[in-house]
Design a protein around this motif. Sequence first.
Motif, PDB file in Angstrom:
ATOM      1  N   LYS A 195       0.834  -1.209   0.000  1.00 23.79           N
ATOM      2  CA  LYS A 195       0.000   0.000   0.000  1.00 23.79           C
ATOM      3  C   LYS A 195       0.870   1.261   0.000  1.00 23.79           C
ATOM      4  O   LYS A 195       0.611   2.222   0.739  1.00 23.79           O
ATOM      5  CB  LYS A 195      -0.966   0.003   1.190  1.00 23.79           C
ATOM      6  CG  LYS A 195      -1.923  -1.175   1.202  1.00 23.79           C
ATOM      7  CD  LYS A 195      -2.891  -1.097   2.379  1.00 23.79           C
ATOM      8  CE  LYS A 195      -3.838  -2.286   2.378  1.00 23.79           C
ATOM      9  NZ  LYS A 195      -4.777  -2.264   3.533  1.00 23.79           N
ATOM     10  N   VAL A 201       2.530   0.462   4.442  1.00 26.38           N
ATOM     11  CA  VAL A 201       2.138  -0.472   5.494  1.00 26.38           C
ATOM     12  C   VAL A 201       3.090  -1.655   5.468  1.00 26.38           C
ATOM     13  O   VAL A 201       3.482  -2.123   4.389  1.00 26.38           O
ATOM     14  CB  VAL A 201       0.683  -0.958   5.279  1.00 26.38           C
ATOM     15  CG1 VAL A 201       0.331  -2.099   6.238  1.00 26.38           C
ATOM     16  CG2 VAL A 201      -0.284   0.208   5.448  1.00 26.38           C
ATOM     17  N   ASN A 236       0.992  -0.554  12.098  1.00 28.06           N
ATOM     18  CA  ASN A 236       1.702  -1.112  10.951  1.00 28.06           C
ATOM     19  C   ASN A 236       1.977  -0.086   9.855  1.00 28.06           C
ATOM     20  O   ASN A 236       2.580  -0.415   8.839  1.00 28.06           O
ATOM     21  CB  ASN A 236       0.899  -2.276  10.351  1.00 28.06           C
ATOM     22  CG  ASN A 236       0.789  -3.452  11.309  1.00 28.06           C
ATOM     23  OD1 ASN A 236       1.632  -3.615  12.184  1.00 28.06           O
ATOM     24  ND2 ASN A 236      -0.239  -4.257  11.147  1.00 28.06           N
ATOM     25  N   SER A 237       1.530   1.137  10.049  1.00 34.81           N
ATOM     26  CA  SER A 237       1.675   2.188   9.042  1.00 34.81           C
ATOM     27  C   SER A 237       2.918   3.028   9.325  1.00 34.81           C
ATOM     28  O   SER A 237       3.149   3.439  10.477  1.00 34.81           O
ATOM     29  CB  SER A 237       0.431   3.080   9.041  1.00 34.81           C
ATOM     30  OG  SER A 237       0.535   4.097   8.074  1.00 34.81           O
ATOM     31  N   ARG A 285       3.021   7.337   2.863  1.00 37.71           N
ATOM     32  CA  ARG A 285       3.260   6.248   3.820  1.00 37.71           C
ATOM     33  C   ARG A 285       3.243   4.899   3.123  1.00 37.71           C
ATOM     34  O   ARG A 285       2.914   4.784   1.956  1.00 37.71           O
ATOM     35  CB  ARG A 285       2.221   6.287   4.936  1.00 37.71           C
ATOM     36  CG  ARG A 285       0.775   6.115   4.491  1.00 37.71           C
ATOM     37  CD  ARG A 285      -0.178   6.285   5.669  1.00 37.71           C
ATOM     38  NE  ARG A 285       0.002   7.559   6.337  1.00 37.71           N
ATOM     39  CZ  ARG A 285      -0.645   8.668   6.005  1.00 37.71           C
ATOM     40  NH1 ARG A 285      -1.509   8.665   4.999  1.00 37.71           N
ATOM     41  NH2 ARG A 285      -0.434   9.792   6.642  1.00 37.71           N
ATOM     42  N   ASP A 321       5.257   6.411   8.123  1.00 39.98           N
ATOM     43  CA  ASP A 321       5.245   7.678   7.396  1.00 39.98           C
ATOM     44  C   ASP A 321       6.561   7.887   6.660  1.00 39.98           C
ATOM     45  O   ASP A 321       7.642   7.661   7.218  1.00 39.98           O
ATOM     46  CB  ASP A 321       5.031   8.848   8.359  1.00 39.98           C
ATOM     47  CG  ASP A 321       3.647   8.855   8.989  1.00 39.98           C
ATOM     48  OD1 ASP A 321       2.772   8.139   8.469  1.00 39.98           O
ATOM     49  OD2 ASP A 321       3.456   9.571   9.990  1.00 39.98           O
ATOM     50  N   PRO A 369      -4.005  -1.989  12.536  1.00 44.71           N
ATOM     51  CA  PRO A 369      -3.336  -1.327  11.398  1.00 44.71           C
ATOM     52  C   PRO A 369      -2.598  -0.053  11.756  1.00 44.71           C
ATOM     53  O   PRO A 369      -1.612   0.298  11.106  1.00 44.71           O
ATOM     54  CB  PRO A 369      -4.503  -1.036  10.437  1.00 44.71           C
ATOM     55  CG  PRO A 369      -5.572  -2.009  10.811  1.00 44.71           C
ATOM     56  CD  PRO A 369      -5.434  -2.219  12.284  1.00 44.71           C
TER      57      PRO A 369
END
Length: 364
Positions: free
Chosen positions: A110, A117, A131-132, A115, A134, A128
């Motif tokens: 993604k 994931v 798990n993201s 950003r 930046d 989630p």
Amino acid sequence: MTNIAFDVRRDDLRQTRMATGVIDEAAEVAAGRAVLAIDRFALTANNITYAAFGDQMSYWAFFPAGDGYGRIPVWGFADVVASGVEGLAVGERIYGYFPMASHLVVEPVKLSPKRFVDGAAHRRELPPVYNSYDRVSADPGDARARENAQMILKPLVMTSFLIADFLDDNGFFGARQVLVSSASSKTSLGLGFCLGRLGANGIRSVGLTSPGNRAFVESVGYFDAVATYDAIASLDPAVPTAYVDMAGSADILTKVHQHFGDNLVHSCRVGGTHWEGLAGRMDLPGARPKFFFAPAQIQKRHGDWGPGGLEQRFSGAWEALTGSVGTWLEVREGQGASAVETAYRDTLEGRVPPHAGLVLSLHP
């Protein structure tokens, strides 16, 4: 490439080890993964909460260590040092959720200009929000000069913002005041600040702290009032009260519930700064204690406010708060395994003064 990681025993937070492993950069690149060198990370009482509730709330699952050990999650900055991902370049700076280690291998999915994931199999069922990652180059507002405050405070203040929003969203459950334990902790200070921004609702905030930290909490000025743990009995038991439990102490929780009785209209468990005396399931007067789960409120607000709505509202609170932290936050930096070990033990044993913010690196 050698990875160095700081591990703690999951059943005894005082037992630690430095674990080393080898990362095969070529193999990771060939597999479409990226290697991040974790440049710097913050360590606060919130990270001790991650460890204290590591099994109960799956914090140990993000960065498995094995042999009965766990890697405490921290927030920090890293640089891409090897990449097999199209569009993610070596040299990019990344902000997010890391282990206390020198490196992390991620499987970016993604990918967007802002950003990506981590799509690693063991993280797919985890919240989630953690798990993201930046891509700092996509956000000029996050200049390196502001990294210290971002690492130390931003994740905590997001939790503070979400707690305040959750209480407001539920009409404060009929409370007229919010009582917050561990008031000198940074998450609690952030909550006091966020509650102050909701002052039009007429809700009074009261910070509970130790006698030794009372003067500091009062000097910051984020709470309407400050009380010490030994003065809980002096609070008016007739006032409908919501309790936000950052300490996790069974003793303090019991005293608060017994003092306010049925006028304790909501009891919100959040942290474990008093990790050695954590409360279990207890039969107490007043509202039944319930854990606050930040990702649930995030999901709700994404539905209520639409894309970008939560981020926009939080940004306003964050910008307002950062304008005041320079008066009380002192950044203390440390590098290398010995510095990390010392900082962890000082944080675990409550020896870090509340005005200090620790920024660490496992790179020498």
